[in-house]
Write a protein that holds these residues in place. Structure first.
Motif, mmCIF file in Angstrom:
data_model
loop_
_atom_site.group_PDB
_atom_site.id
_atom_site.type_symbol
_atom_site.label_atom_id
_atom_site.label_comp_id
_atom_site.label_asym_id
_atom_site.label_seq_id
_atom_site.Cartn_x
_atom_site.Cartn_y
_atom_site.Cartn_z
ATOM 1 N N VAL A 22 0.829 -1.207 0.000
ATOM 2 C CA VAL A 22 0.000 0.000 0.000
ATOM 3 C C VAL A 22 0.862 1.254 0.000
ATOM 4 N N THR A 23 1.902 1.266 0.820
ATOM 5 C CA THR A 23 2.800 2.414 0.883
ATOM 6 C C THR A 23 3.513 2.617 -0.448
ATOM 7 N N TYR A 24 3.991 1.522 -1.031
ATOM 8 C CA TYR A 24 4.656 1.607 -2.336
ATOM 9 C C TYR A 24 3.710 2.208 -3.377
ATOM 10 N N LEU A 25 2.483 1.717 -3.396
ATOM 11 C CA LEU A 25 1.518 2.193 -4.384
ATOM 12 C C LEU A 25 1.199 3.674 -4.199
ATOM 13 N N LEU A 26 0.908 4.074 -2.979
ATOM 14 C CA LEU A 26 0.521 5.460 -2.720
ATOM 15 C C LEU A 26 1.666 6.438 -2.965
ATOM 16 N N ASN A 27 2.891 5.948 -2.985
ATOM 17 C CA ASN A 27 4.044 6.813 -3.231
ATOM 18 C C ASN A 27 4.473 6.827 -4.700
ATOM 19 N N HIS A 28 3.816 6.004 -5.524
ATOM 20 C CA HIS A 28 4.231 5.931 -6.928
ATOM 21 C C HIS A 28 3.357 6.844 -7.785
ATOM 22 N N PRO A 29 3.959 7.723 -8.585
ATOM 23 C CA PRO A 29 3.188 8.684 -9.402
ATOM 24 C C PRO A 29 2.165 8.041 -10.334
ATOM 25 N N ASP A 30 2.517 6.911 -10.937
ATOM 26 C CA ASP A 30 1.590 6.260 -11.863
ATOM 27 C C ASP A 30 0.351 5.750 -11.135
ATOM 28 N N PHE A 31 0.563 5.193 -9.950
ATOM 29 C CA PHE A 31 -0.582 4.725 -9.174
ATOM 30 C C PHE A 31 -1.379 5.905 -8.639
ATOM 31 N N GLN A 32 -0.716 6.960 -8.239
ATOM 32 C CA GLN A 32 -1.413 8.144 -7.762
ATOM 33 C C GLN A 32 -2.372 8.680 -8.826
#
Length: 199
Positions: A109-119
């Motif tokens: 979850v942390t990785y995803l929320l910190n990634h621009p593409d996922f954001q």
């Protein structure tokens, strides 16, 4: 499951290994995430868990499924939401991204929320859901529907088992739900923008 792997059949693949790689390597390839997961399912999962404030997540109640190893993409499972819906101001972005080692549920979850593409995907989906299935209007309609549906049984239950204040406490809980539906969106957007460092 919560540990990132299947206890019964290792042929489905080992998510535990991926989570450990993400934890140890901040440059882990987002392409591998896109290859391993059904992204729409993953985005919806994170949005709903954060919006409804599941505080027994993501280091617990984190499950994924797929039919077979060859079916490829993992899909998220939304389960066990009883520890949800608190103060609409609560910042779940901060809560969900705290390091709770050795638990690995929050790593993804942390990785995803910190990634621009996922954001980008996340914000697009939030905008859609807030205008549709998760809109204030829809949530209040659902709350009103189920309140009326269960009202006779609820009144009978409390009159029988807890006549001294039970029904009034139930009404207070309904008011808290209504307050959540009324104000959650604005605080969610505020917290999301702060976490993504947007104005």
């Amino acid at each position: 499951d919560d540990k990132g792997y299947s206890y019964k059949d290792e042929s489905f693949g080992d998510l535990n290994t991926m989570l450990k790689e993400i934890k140890s390597d901040s440059t882990f390839s987002y392409k591998d995430i896109k290859k391993s997961f059904k992204m729409k399912s993953l985005v919806d999962w994170v949005v709903v868990e954060l919006f409804f404030q599941n505080t027994d997540w993501p280091c617990n109640n984190t499950f994924f499924w797929k039919k077979t190893k060859k079916s490829g993409e993992w899909r998220a499972v939304l389960i066990d939401m009883d520890a949800s819906v608190g103060d609409p101001k609560n910042n779940m972005f901060e809560y969900a991204t705290k390091d709770r080692s050795p638990s690995l549920g929050g790593v993804l979850v942390t990785y995803l929320l910190n990634h621009p593409d996922f954001q980008y995907l996340f914000k697009e989906r939030v905008a859609y859901l807030f205008d549709n299935e998760l809109s204030k209007k829809v949530l209040k309609q659902k709350l009103r529907y189920y309140k009326l549906l269960f009202a006779p049984a609820i009144e009978e239950h409390y009159n029988r088992w807890n006549p001294n204040g039970g029904l009034s406490e139930y009404e207070k809980s309904l008011n808290r739900l209504d307050n959540f539906c009324e104000h959650r969106h604005e605080y969610f957007i505020e917290n999301m923008k702060a976490y993504f460092m947007e104005e």
